[in-house]
Design an enzyme around this catalytic site. Structure first.
Site, PDB file in Angstrom:
ATOM      1  N   SER A  63       0.807  -1.235   0.029  1.00 48.21           N
ATOM      2  CA  SER A  63       0.081  -0.187  -0.037  1.00 48.21           C
ATOM      3  C   SER A  63       0.831   1.282   0.090  1.00 48.21           C
ATOM      4  CB  SER A  63      -1.211  -0.030   1.287  1.00 48.21           C
ATOM      5  OG  SER A  63      -0.403  -0.295   2.363  1.00 48.21           O
ATOM      6  N   LYS A  95     -12.447  -0.114   2.026  1.00 48.87           N
ATOM      7  CA  LYS A  95     -11.831   0.662   1.196  1.00 48.87           C
ATOM      8  C   LYS A  95     -12.721   0.516   0.002  1.00 48.87           C
ATOM      9  CE  LYS A  95      -7.418  -0.699   2.891  1.00 48.87           C
ATOM     10  NZ  LYS A  95      -7.072   0.514   3.818  1.00 48.87           N
ATOM     11  N   HIS A 105      -6.176  -3.751  -0.874  1.00 50.45           N
ATOM     12  CA  HIS A 105      -6.147  -2.661  -1.818  1.00 50.45           C
ATOM     13  C   HIS A 105      -6.120  -3.024  -3.468  1.00 50.45           C
ATOM     14  CE1 HIS A 105      -4.740   0.881   0.282  1.00 50.45           C
ATOM     15  NE2 HIS A 105      -4.134  -0.043   1.279  1.00 50.45           N
TER      16      HIS A 105
END
Ligand code: PLP
Length: 400
Positions: free
Chosen positions: A188, A247, A216
């Protein structure tokens, strides 16, 4: 409380500030999005947002909000229980089955956060006769989760396949019963994608299993947003996937482990953050479920995200800024010293762009950066405005 202790704590804080490492939180006065209202001494200001993990822009999607509101009416606000006592609603099970299906795994187990999923996944699965082999740039939650397991630990330099092979050999020589390689799918801080096909080939050669933290990637990378196993072609060679609903998948909260049935079944019995922590709130579970449904068919949003990523990266590079190479929507602008990253972040704020400087201990000393993240919530014009702001701020600070 003794004065001496508080003086000691204040001295530590002073030291953090003196080294330019103090993190200050800014307050957002509205929803997450491509443009956000930020509270400041000058009142509220609207800024372009380049630092959320809101990759597909679903954090404020009307259908996600409607699903969360509907669940509040149907299932209430909170659970006031862990899952196994009286905290498992049909909604939670639906979410688990949906994410398992999306990732082509037998089953999944939902935690309050991926920090908890990573914190709870290793200890029940890997005993003292076993070996966990972990990439040096793995997320803090993997590091902590591995620390909690009794298994022997091995660490290899980021994405260094020779070093990984050495660890596998060493673990074999040390008599490991089972071996598990743990890696982030996307690192990340750098935006690099893990070399999953090579990792899986080594795993096969040395009889190891592979765990990927795809926080991610799930929802926005790979075919239909199936993450780095799909993006890299490693596919079902990855045995265990951990990820987040905090996310791309609505940005609410919640994490998961998706894997073969016995693995999920044992985690349900033994994973401590699952057993001893409250169940996900119903509106959060329903919002995540809706976001997953949207993400699975959002080829248009993924295409927009890819276009923005290419456009922004090209713009920054043309301006003369130093970026790390990559294909993900994480684009770090490398600055070196923490103070410079903070100064550039402030200069961008003045120019209407919200970014965050990252520095030690989040990244190594001397590798401070501004980590930018693209989002489908931005327009192409927003991306151009952001590039112009970087160019202008960079010139003002003498970086360009
Ligand atoms: C790679 C990675 N793993 C795990 C986490 C933790 O996820 P969550 O916010 O769901 O606890 C994060 C979030 O920062 C992350 O980036």
């Amino acid at each position: 409380m003794s004065d001496a202790f508080l003086r000691h704590i204040r001295a530590t804080l002073d030291q953090i500030e003196a080294s330019g490492l103090l993190k200050r939180e800014r307050l957002i006065a509205g929803p997450q999005g491509g443009r956000i209202r930020v509270a400041s001494d000058r009142g509220e200001r609207t800024l372009l947002n380049l630092c959320a993990n809101n990759y597909l822009g679903l954090a404020n999607h009307p259908d996600v909000i409607a699903a969360a509101k509907g669940a509040m009416d149907a299932f209430g606000f909170g659970m006031a229980s862990v899952r196994f006592i009286c905290g498992a609603q049909t909604l939670h099970r639906e979410l688990e089955l949906a994410i398992a299906k999306h990732l082509s795994k037998d089953d999944a187990i939902v935690f309050a956060a991926c920090f908890d999923a990573n914190g709870g996944v290793f200890e029940p699965l890997m005993g003292e006769e076993d070996a966990i082999i972990s990439d040096s740039l793995n997320h803090a939650s993997i590091i902590d989760g591995v620390r909690l397991a009794k298994a022997r630990r091995y660490r290899f330099a980021n994405s260094d396949m020779n070093a990984l092979e050495d660890c596998l050999k060493q673990a074999g020589a040390d008599g490991a019963r089972f071996k598990l390689i743990a890696t982030d799918g996307v690192f990340s801080m750098d935006g690099y994608v893990a070399k999953l096909p090579e990792i899986c080939a080594l795993a096969e050669r040395y009889g190891a299993m592979v765990l990927v933290d795809d926080c991610h990637a799930t929802g926005h990378l790979g075919d239909k947003g199936r993450g780095t196993p799909a993006l890299t072609g490693a596919g079902d060679k990855v045995d265990i996937v951990t990820g987040t609903f905090g996310k791309t998948l609505g940005g609410g909260m919640g994490g998961f482990v998706a894997a073969a049935q016995p693995i999920v079944d044992l985690l349900r019995q033994r994973a401590r953050p699952y057993l001893f922590s409250n169940s996900l709130a119903p509106p959060v579970a329903a919002g995540a479920l809706k976001a997953l449904e949207i993400a699975a068919r959002a080829d248009d949003l993924r295409a927009r995200l890819t276009d923005h990523t290419k456009r922004f990266r090209a713009g920054l590079e043309a301006a003369g800024l130093s970026t790390l190479p990559g294909v993900t929507p994480i684009i770090p602008v490398m600055l070196g010293e923490a103070r410079l990253a903070q100064d550039l972040a402030s200069a961008l704020d003045e120019r209407g762009v919200y970014v965050a400087g990252f520095f030690f201990p989040v990244v190594p000393k001397g590798k401070a950066r501004i980590r930018t993240q693209m989002s489908a919530a931005l327009t192409a014009e927003d991306v151009d405005i952001a590039v112009a702001a970087f160019r202008d701020a960079g010139k003002a600070l003498g970086i360009l």
